[in-house]
Design an enzyme around this catalytic site. Structure first.
Site, PDB file in Angstrom:
ATOM      1  N   SER A 125       0.833  -1.206   0.000  1.00  0.00           N
ATOM      2  CA  SER A 125       0.000   0.000   0.000  1.00  0.00           C
ATOM      3  C   SER A 125       0.865   1.252   0.000  1.00  0.00           C
ATOM      4  CB  SER A 125      -0.860  -0.015   1.262  1.00  0.00           C
ATOM      5  OG  SER A 125      -1.477   1.229   1.453  1.00  0.00           O
ATOM      6  N   TYR A 150      -2.149  -1.712  10.912  1.00  0.00           N
ATOM      7  CA  TYR A 150      -2.395  -2.151   9.529  1.00  0.00           C
ATOM      8  C   TYR A 150      -1.216  -1.752   8.627  1.00  0.00           C
ATOM      9  CZ  TYR A 150      -3.745  -1.511   4.707  1.00  0.00           C
ATOM     10  OH  TYR A 150      -3.722  -1.509   3.338  1.00  0.00           O
ATOM     11  N   LYS A 154       1.947  -4.002   6.487  1.00  0.00           N
ATOM     12  CA  LYS A 154       2.370  -3.906   5.079  1.00  0.00           C
ATOM     13  C   LYS A 154       3.892  -3.701   5.008  1.00  0.00           C
ATOM     14  CE  LYS A 154      -1.545  -4.756   3.308  1.00  0.00           C
ATOM     15  NZ  LYS A 154      -1.747  -6.062   2.656  1.00  0.00           N
ATOM     16  N   ARG A 231      -6.057  12.358  -3.240  1.00  0.00           N
ATOM     17  CA  ARG A 231      -5.612  10.964  -3.374  1.00  0.00           C
ATOM     18  C   ARG A 231      -5.567  10.590  -4.850  1.00  0.00           C
ATOM     19  NH1 ARG A 231      -4.989  11.949   1.106  1.00  0.00           N
ATOM     20  NH2 ARG A 231      -5.691  10.889   3.000  1.00  0.00           N
TER      21      ARG A 231
HETATM   22  C1  UD1 Z   1      -7.265   4.350   3.690  1.00  0.00           C
HETATM   23  C2  UD1 Z   1      -6.205   4.065   4.710  1.00  0.00           C
HETATM   24  C3  UD1 Z   1      -5.017   3.458   4.014  1.00  0.00           C
HETATM   25  C4  UD1 Z   1      -5.429   2.167   3.357  1.00  0.00           C
HETATM   26  C5  UD1 Z   1      -6.606   2.394   2.448  1.00  0.00           C
HETATM   27  C6  UD1 Z   1      -7.144   1.043   2.068  1.00  0.00           C
HETATM   28  C7  UD1 Z   1      -6.555   5.703   6.494  1.00  0.00           C
HETATM   29  C8  UD1 Z   1      -6.004   6.897   7.169  1.00  0.00           C
HETATM   30  N1  UD1 Z   1      -5.872   5.282   5.417  1.00  0.00           N
HETATM   31  O1  UD1 Z   1      -6.739   5.274   2.744  1.00  0.00           O
HETATM   32  O2  UD1 Z   1      -4.010   3.192   4.935  1.00  0.00           O
HETATM   33  O3  UD1 Z   1      -4.366   1.632   2.636  1.00  0.00           O
HETATM   34  O4  UD1 Z   1      -7.650   3.139   3.082  1.00  0.00           O
HETATM   35  O5  UD1 Z   1      -8.359   1.107   1.479  1.00  0.00           O
HETATM   36  O6  UD1 Z   1      -7.550   5.157   6.889  1.00  0.00           O
HETATM   37  N2  UD1 Z   1     -13.054  10.708   3.382  1.00  0.00           N
HETATM   38  C9  UD1 Z   1     -14.086  11.550   3.756  1.00  0.00           C
HETATM   39  N3  UD1 Z   1     -15.207  10.996   4.276  1.00  0.00           N
HETATM   40  C10 UD1 Z   1     -15.364   9.642   4.447  1.00  0.00           C
HETATM   41  C11 UD1 Z   1     -14.302   8.788   4.063  1.00  0.00           C
HETATM   42  C12 UD1 Z   1     -13.168   9.361   3.532  1.00  0.00           C
HETATM   43  O7  UD1 Z   1     -13.981  12.763   3.616  1.00  0.00           O
HETATM   44  O8  UD1 Z   1     -16.426   9.216   4.951  1.00  0.00           O
HETATM   45  C13 UD1 Z   1     -11.835  11.284   2.794  1.00  0.00           C
HETATM   46  C14 UD1 Z   1     -10.591  11.023   3.615  1.00  0.00           C
HETATM   47  O9  UD1 Z   1     -10.375  12.041   4.529  1.00  0.00           O
HETATM   48  C15 UD1 Z   1      -9.516  10.973   2.529  1.00  0.00           C
HETATM   49  C16 UD1 Z   1     -10.247  10.456   1.294  1.00  0.00           C
HETATM   50  O10 UD1 Z   1     -11.620  10.657   1.547  1.00  0.00           O
HETATM   51  O11 UD1 Z   1      -9.073  12.262   2.245  1.00  0.00           O
HETATM   52  C17 UD1 Z   1      -9.982   8.982   1.030  1.00  0.00           C
HETATM   53  O12 UD1 Z   1     -10.258   8.251   2.201  1.00  0.00           O
HETATM   54  P1  UD1 Z   1     -10.253   6.654   2.217  1.00  0.00           P
HETATM   55  O13 UD1 Z   1     -11.111   6.143   1.127  1.00  0.00           O
HETATM   56  O14 UD1 Z   1     -10.563   6.233   3.613  1.00  0.00           O
HETATM   57  O15 UD1 Z   1      -8.763   6.272   1.831  1.00  0.00           O
HETATM   58  P2  UD1 Z   1      -7.376   6.666   2.518  1.00  0.00           P
HETATM   59  O16 UD1 Z   1      -7.579   7.347   3.803  1.00  0.00           O
HETATM   60  O17 UD1 Z   1      -6.584   7.390   1.495  1.00  0.00           O
END
Ligand code: UD1
Length: 337
Positions: A125, A150, A154, A231
């Protein structure tokens, strides 16, 4: 050619099984169904016309792993997806993560080590980079101390594989995924999060379908153009195809090192608001959302430098963010109908 796909009924695993079968590989799936369902086999068959072999097995049971490799001594390659992946849960229950993600890996490698040569692909990851200092993130970027158990599994997993490859016939490719989203365009397989989704895209589609009241956007005061985090969202089918290419590289002995690492992303960063906009465009509806405080542990910015994967693997993504959101939405509508 017979390929073992562990976690082959999960989100990325099932899409990879489809791409392997499309390329003519015989696939045997191991899955303990802890975060998946046997129905996924039917979805795979609907797409490819072929049901993969399936062994319901928990990789934490060492004897069961040994028996599997006795029974399937003709396996030519292993793609190892089976793992727990919820960051928050890993903080609360670290030993579950170390047992499931590390013990299982060790047991598989112990069997592969007995072979003269073995080919191993590992699901890693971009979380290993933490908040990288420069963008885009290339494979030479510094690996930062993990922010969760987690993430630590990795990193440790990568280190274990590297150590074992040095003293065995194992060749390995470590694939560092950015943010996988979407579903197969046929809507026969897709993501099936248990309970309340932690990841952005399943939360968006569940809100769109009316299962959730509103999406909470975690922070709009980040130093990015619109204030929300950025992202690199990659279509799961593109990601699945990269596994087939990486496997072929090992099978054809084209790898230059015993362990190689590749970032898998699109190279394009998208903000949370851009993902919401893409959803609104493909679904033709407004999404209910509200800006709230930042989520602890989130990095501001992460997108991939795809040069190495493009040049060395000869792979690149084909789908746009909108196409990925369209497939995710089609899948959500299908499973709720
Ligand atoms: C997350 C994990 C990462 C993992 C990946 C696997 C965290 C901090 N990171 O990545 O380690 O490898 O999932 O799938 O958990 N967001 C919102 N509202 C929500 C959900 C997400 O605003 O309800 C935003 C988050 O702040 C982030 C983006 O959407 O900026 C992506 O979030 P997410 O899909 O959870 O992925 P990561 O955090 O990048």
């Amino acid at each position: 050619m017979k390929i073992l796909v562990t976690g082959g009924l999960g989100f990325i695993g099932s899409h990879t099984v489809v791409e392997l079968q499309n390329e003519g590989f015989e696939v045997v799936v191991i899955d303990n169904l802890s975060n998946s369902s046997e129905d996924v086999l039917k979805g795979i068959e609907a797409i490819t016309g072929k049901k993969p072999l399936f062994e319901k097995l928990d990789l934490r049971e060492k004897a069961a792993v040994q028996d599997f490799f006795k029974k399937h001594a003709d396996v030519n390659g292993v793609i190892h997806f089976a793992a727990s992946k919820a960051v928050g849960e890993s903080v609360g229950n670290p030993l579950l993560y170390y047992e499931n993600n590390i013990n299982a890996l060790v047991y598989i490698l112990q069997e592969l080590e007995k072979k003269e040569n073995a080919n191993f692909i590992f699901s890693s990851s971009c979380t290993v980079y933490g908040q990288a200092k420069t963008m885009p993130i290339n494979e030479g970027s510094e690996v930062q101390p993990a922010m969760s158990p987690y993430g630590n599994t990795k990193q440790i997993g990568e280190e274990i594989i590297t150590d074992v490859a040095k003293v065995s016939g194992i060749n390995a490719i470590l694939l560092r995924y950015f943010n996988p989203i979407g579903a197969h365009p046929s809507a026969e397989i897709g993501e099936l999060p248990l309970g309340i989704p932690q990841n952005l895209v399943p939360f968006i589609t569940q809100t769109g379908i009316g299962l959730r009241k509103e999406l909470l956007v975690y922070g709009n005061d980040y130093p990015t153009p619109d204030g929300t985090c950025i992202r690199d969202y990659i279509h799961v089918v593109d990601l699945a195809k990269a596994h087939v290419v990486a496997l072929q590289r090992l099978l054809n002995k084209k790898n230059q090192d015993k362990v190689e690492t590749f970032n898998l992303g699109t190279g394009v960063g998208s903000s949370v608001l851009e993902v919401i906009n893409a959803f609104e465009k493909v679904s033709g509806q407004k999404l209910a959302y509200r800006i709230v405080d930042r989520r602890e542990g989130d990095v501001t910015l992460a997108y991939a430098d795809t040069t190495k994967a493009n040049d060395v693997l000869g792979w690149k993504t084909q789908s746009t963010l909108e196409q990925a959101m369209e497939s995710a939405w089609k899948w959500e509508q299908k499973i709720r109908s």
